[in-house]
Design a protein around this motif. Structure first.
Motif, short mmCIF file in Angstrom:
data_model
loop_
_atom_site.label_atom_id
_atom_site.label_comp_id
_atom_site.label_asym_id
_atom_site.label_seq_id
_atom_site.Cartn_x
_atom_site.Cartn_y
_atom_site.Cartn_z
N ALA A 78 20.15 22.77 41.39
CA ALA A 78 20.59 23.61 42.28
C ALA A 78 19.01 23.82 43.09
CB ALA A 78 21.09 25.07 41.85
N ALA A 79 20.13 23.63 44.39
CA ALA A 79 18.21 24.60 45.11
C ALA A 79 17.42 25.15 45.07
CB ALA A 79 18.88 23.61 46.63
N PRO A 80 16.39 25.63 45.34
CA PRO A 80 15.76 26.64 45.54
C PRO A 80 15.44 27.51 46.17
CG PRO A 80 14.03 24.95 45.11
CD PRO A 80 14.92 24.35 45.05
N ALA A 81 16.17 29.27 45.69
CA ALA A 81 16.79 29.84 46.50
C ALA A 81 16.19 31.43 46.17
CB ALA A 81 18.17 29.83 46.81
N ALA A 82 16.55 32.32 46.77
CA ALA A 82 15.45 33.70 46.70
C ALA A 82 17.11 34.06 46.32
CB ALA A 82 15.61 34.49 47.79
N PRO A 83 16.85 34.76 45.19
CA PRO A 83 18.00 35.39 44.58
C PRO A 83 18.34 37.05 45.11
CG PRO A 83 16.14 36.41 43.30
CD PRO A 83 15.30 35.64 44.48
N GLN A 84 20.07 36.62 45.59
CA GLN A 84 20.79 37.44 46.18
C GLN A 84 20.98 38.55 45.72
OE1 GLN A 84 21.36 37.60 49.15
NE2 GLN A 84 19.72 35.87 49.48
N PRO A 85 21.40 39.55 45.77
CA PRO A 85 21.90 40.35 45.28
C PRO A 85 22.89 40.85 44.42
CG PRO A 85 21.31 41.93 47.17
CD PRO A 85 20.54 40.17 46.85
N PRO A 86 24.31 40.92 43.72
CA PRO A 86 25.82 40.81 43.48
C PRO A 86 26.54 41.45 44.84
CG PRO A 86 24.28 42.15 41.76
CD PRO A 86 23.50 42.37 43.12
N ARG A 87 27.22 41.53 45.29
CA ARG A 87 28.18 41.53 45.91
C ARG A 87 28.35 43.40 46.27
NH1 ARG A 87 34.08 41.53 47.42
NH2 ARG A 87 34.34 40.56 45.27
N ALA A 88 28.64 44.13 46.88
CA ALA A 88 28.74 45.54 46.66
C ALA A 88 30.72 45.60 46.15
CB ALA A 88 28.81 46.36 48.09
N ILE A 89 30.80 46.59 45.86
CA ILE A 89 31.98 46.62 46.09
C ILE A 89 32.91 47.39 46.14
CG2 ILE A 89 34.19 47.92 43.92
CD1 ILE A 89 32.07 46.38 41.30
N VAL A 90 33.89 47.22 47.26
CA VAL A 90 34.19 47.75 48.17
C VAL A 90 35.70 48.50 46.95
CG1 VAL A 90 35.08 48.34 50.80
CG2 VAL A 90 33.39 46.87 50.16
N MET A 91 35.53 50.01 47.39
CA MET A 91 36.71 50.76 46.56
C MET A 91 37.62 51.45 47.72
SD MET A 91 35.97 51.27 42.82
CE MET A 91 34.44 52.55 43.28
N GLU A 92 38.36 51.12 47.96
CA GLU A 92 39.46 51.59 49.05
C GLU A 92 41.39 51.38 48.59
OE1 GLU A 92 38.49 48.58 52.56
OE2 GLU A 92 38.18 51.38 52.59
N ASP A 93 41.89 52.13 48.95
CA ASP A 93 43.14 51.97 49.38
C ASP A 93 43.60 50.48 49.90
OD1 ASP A 93 44.06 53.87 47.71
OD2 ASP A 93 43.95 55.46 48.61
N LEU A 94 44.37 50.08 49.26
CA LEU A 94 44.72 48.48 49.85
C LEU A 94 45.66 48.55 50.97
CD1 LEU A 94 44.28 46.36 46.43
CD2 LEU A 94 42.47 47.22 47.83
N GLU A 95 45.22 47.51 51.82
CA GLU A 95 46.40 47.85 53.04
C GLU A 95 47.37 45.62 52.88
OE1 GLU A 95 48.12 49.10 54.75
OE2 GLU A 95 47.15 50.97 54.36
N PHE A 96 47.66 45.50 52.78
CA PHE A 96 48.56 43.67 52.76
C PHE A 96 49.14 43.56 53.51
CE2 PHE A 96 47.34 45.06 47.88
CZ PHE A 96 46.63 43.97 47.63
N GLY A 97 49.89 44.14 54.14
CA GLY A 97 50.71 43.57 55.35
C GLY A 97 51.64 43.17 55.31
N ARG A 98 52.57 43.04 53.61
CA ARG A 98 53.92 42.42 53.72
C ARG A 98 54.61 43.65 52.68
NH1 ARG A 98 52.67 37.26 50.13
NH2 ARG A 98 54.57 37.79 49.65
N ASP A 99 55.68 43.19 51.98
CA ASP A 99 56.36 43.54 52.00
C ASP A 99 56.04 43.54 50.15
OD1 ASP A 99 58.26 44.87 49.55
OD2 ASP A 99 60.16 44.02 50.77
N LEU A 100 56.04 43.91 49.38
CA LEU A 100 55.69 43.95 47.72
C LEU A 100 56.52 43.62 46.69
CD1 LEU A 100 51.57 46.14 47.71
CD2 LEU A 100 51.75 43.31 48.56
N LEU A 101 57.49 44.60 47.40
CA LEU A 101 58.84 44.33 46.98
C LEU A 101 59.18 42.95 46.27
CD1 LEU A 101 60.42 47.88 47.24
CD2 LEU A 101 59.66 47.11 44.91
N ALA A 102 59.20 41.84 47.74
CA ALA A 102 59.56 40.84 47.61
C ALA A 102 58.47 39.75 47.00
CB ALA A 102 59.33 40.01 48.86
#
Length: 350
Positions: free
Chosen positions: A19-43
């Motif tokens: 891997a090429a040298p790189a500065a360490p990156q913090p983990p991606r922040a977890i976003v917690m909120e009710d989900l919106e899929f925009g489609r019928d999940l029963l299907a």
């Protein structure tokens, strides 16, 4: 054999991707909120005709307890767990159901009290060969003996109950289908009984004691047997060749539900039946054993139809277990459910 931690040996490895040298990156922040899929999940699941596949009583209870657990099941994204073989409630419940299925069969006379102990022993060995052969080992002899004794006691009490009610076994392990709240539902009920006066009784065996199920029914959080009753009213047996059973269902003046609790031989029903007051262990509750559950399930169905998925809140597990009488197994199917739980809403926390 080369040690990659040593720079000199690492240089000897051909085609080693670095891997090429790189500065360490913090983990991606977890976003917690009710989900919106925009489609019928029963299907997400469709049959050969392109229609959404039917839901089962257990899947709808899961949806009520945890929408995320329900979705993970749909996506086949549940973790693959492993555990050593054990006499856990699921295994013992399956074995007990099979024994009762063979003891109380449609069109057959009730077994006599004298023959039940012998038949339970024979059926236990037969069922264990197919379902849980490890339990036939000598190291499980104590558990097997205790299981046989409790199952025999439950079978004797159930046999007396059927005789006192004048019940006729119409169907055992019957697959039903129908419609509820605009969706297709199906499931397998343990027993359908015919009673005098064109009455029917949908029976579900539970290998547990009655305490939690009683709380669940009193609080209006029981949905399973009520959904079976809805299937009888809107559809019926899956196999159209069950002409006699279909005719009895069509002619029924009343359809009741009952849970028979094998561990303490208590029958919990929402329907008052002639003669049931004299049956030991029979308890009749009010008619509304499912109102709270059905309201919540209906709300969740409306949400997932438009692609909305409500995450669990802190305290959901305690609420369902203590206030609703439901063991919230759905909250345990994946660590993602706890990880993506939101703080309790103000009205829930109060």
């Amino acid at each position: 054999m080369l040690e990659l931690d040593a720079a000199e040996e690492r240089r000897q490895v051909r085609y080693l991707a670095l891997a090429a040298p790189a500065a360490p990156q913090p983990p991606r922040a977890i976003v917690m909120e009710d989900l919106e899929f925009g489609r019928d999940l029963l299907a997400l699941r469709r049959d050969a005709e392109g229609k959404p596949k039917p839901e089962s009583p257990s899947s709808l209870e899961t949806l009520m307890v945890s929408g995320l657990a329900w979705l993970l099941k749909r996506l086949e994204a549940e973790p693959l767990g492993w555990a050593p073989e054990s006499a856990n409630p699921l295994v013992l419940g399956t074995v007990a159901h099979k024994i009762f299925e063979n003891l109380f069969q449609p069109g057959a006379a009730l077994p006599t009290p004298e023959e039940i102990p012998r038949r339970v022993e024979a059926l236990l060995d037969e069922v264990l060969k197919r379902q849980a052969p490890f339990l036939r080992g000598s190291q499980w002899s104590v558990e097997r003996r205790n299981f046989a004794a409790l199952t025999t006691k439950a079978a004797l009490a159930w046999r007396d109950t059927l005789e006192q009610l004048g019940a006729e076994v119409l169907a055992s392990e019957a697959w039903l289908k129908g419609e509820w709240s605009g969706i297709a539902v199906h499931g397998q009920t343990d027993l359908i009984l015919g009673l005098p006066g064109d009455r029917l009784l949908v029976v579900d065996y539970k290998r547990s004691s009655s305490r939690k199920r009683l709380t669940q029914m009193q609080k209006g959080f029981d949905s399973q047997a009520t959904l079976y009753r809805a299937m009888l009213g809107s559809g019926g047996p899956t196999h159209a060749d069950r002409a006699e059973l279909i005719a009895r269902i069509a002619a029924a003046r009343q359809v009741g539900v009952v849970y028979y609790m094998l561990n303490d031989q208590v029958a919990l029903s929402d329907t008052a039946l002639p003669g049931s007051a004299a049956v030991p262990g029979w308890r009749t509750l009010g008619n509304d054993i499912a109102g709270e559950a059905m309201t919540r399930i209906q709300q969740r169905i409306g949400e997932v139809r438009v692609g909305e998925l409500r995450l669990n809140r802190d305290g959901d597990g305690e609420y369902f277990e203590k206030q609703a009488g439901i063991k919230p197994y759905a909250l345990e199917v994946s660590p993602l459910i706890g990880l993506f739980s939101l703080p309790a809403e103000p009205e829930e926390a109060s």
